[in-house]
Design an enzyme around this catalytic site. Structure first.
Site, short mmCIF file in Angstrom:
data_model
loop_
_atom_site.label_atom_id
_atom_site.label_comp_id
_atom_site.label_asym_id
_atom_site.label_seq_id
_atom_site.Cartn_x
_atom_site.Cartn_y
_atom_site.Cartn_z
N ASP A 94 0.86 -1.18 0.00
CA ASP A 94 0.00 0.00 0.00
C ASP A 94 0.90 1.24 0.00
O ASP A 94 1.55 1.53 1.00
CB ASP A 94 -0.90 0.02 1.23
N LYS A 156 -7.00 3.02 -2.77
CA LYS A 156 -7.31 2.99 -1.34
C LYS A 156 -7.61 4.40 -0.87
O LYS A 156 -6.93 5.35 -1.27
CB LYS A 156 -6.13 2.38 -0.57
N LYS A 185 -10.28 -0.22 -2.09
CA LYS A 185 -10.09 -0.59 -0.69
C LYS A 185 -10.41 0.65 0.16
O LYS A 185 -9.88 1.73 -0.08
CB LYS A 185 -8.64 -1.03 -0.44
#
Length: 232
Positions: A94, A156, A185
């Site tokens: 990430d 995300k 996400k």
């Protein structure tokens, strides 16, 4: 469709990302991970070897935060961090986007960085963190489009260290601007079971949470480990 306990737990990317986390807390975190079949266990890169050793007998993936939580490292540094994390066993990475470049409308700079990261990380999973709390609606849209154009696996919403929590409106903006195979996400304050189920029904595929055990146990207690859901 039926969402059972195993499927629900796999939606959750359970994280322990505070910079002052101790080894003892990491070990306790690993025991929590073993209790249920979470999708991914997330730690900072320095703690990755600790969880790799203790979670090797589980199906839970290993994840790390890169250039976390500000995204202000150079592109070369971000790529190097990713390479090092993969060597240490990371499967999901990430990476915080260059927030300042988005806010400066320097979209080519952002796109070029994400293309470099995609080359380095794939075939592992690359999730790019927009940090929506700092962005306008237009900037969230542009960031989402850039992520899709670069071929990242997930957009995300947040690190959990931003200036506010992620909202349903933030998520809907991203969902409405997805193209290709890029998924969403959600992270950054979405720790309510019913909000998670609502967002899953809208098309969100993953949830970054710091209260994984609490959410799973709430799912068991409230829905008896099974929930009927229709996805949009």
């Amino acid at each position: 469709m039926k969402l059972d306990l195993d499927k629900f737990a796999k939606l959750l990317d359970y994280s322990l990302l505070h910079p002052a986390t101790t080894e003892k807390e990491i070990f306790k975190f690993c025991e929590k991970i073993k209790k249920y079949k979470y999708g991914t266990a997330y730690v900072l890169p320095v703690n990755l070897p600790l969880i790799k050793e203790r979670l090797s007998d589980t199906l839970t993936r290993l994840g790390v935060g890169i250039s976390f939580p500000f995204g202000t490292s150079t592109s070369a540094t971000k790529c190097f961090e990713c390479e090092e994390a993969i060597k240490s066993g990371a499967e999901d990475l990430d990476v915080v986007i260059n927030i300042g470049a988005i806010k400066s409308s320097n979209y080519n700079k952002v796109l070029n960085e994400l293309k470099e990261l995609t080359k380095v990380v794939h075939p592992h999973i690359l999730k790019i963190i927009l940090e929506v709390s700092y962005l306008t609606k237009k900037e969230i849209i542009e960031g989402t489009k850039i992520c899709c154009d670069a071929g990242v696996d997930f957009v995300k919403t947040a690190t959990g260290f931003g200036s506010r929590e992620t909202t349903i409106n933030d998520v809907e903006i991203i969902l409405n601007n997805l193209t290709g195979n890029t998924k969403v996400k959600v992270a950054g304050g979405i720790n309510n079971i019913d909000t998670i189920l609502k967002l899953y029904s809208k098309g969100v595929e993953k949830f970054g949470v710091s209260k994984g055990e609490q959410l799973v146990e709430e799912f068991i207690e409230k829905y008896n480990s099974e929930y009927n859901i229709e996805r949009e």
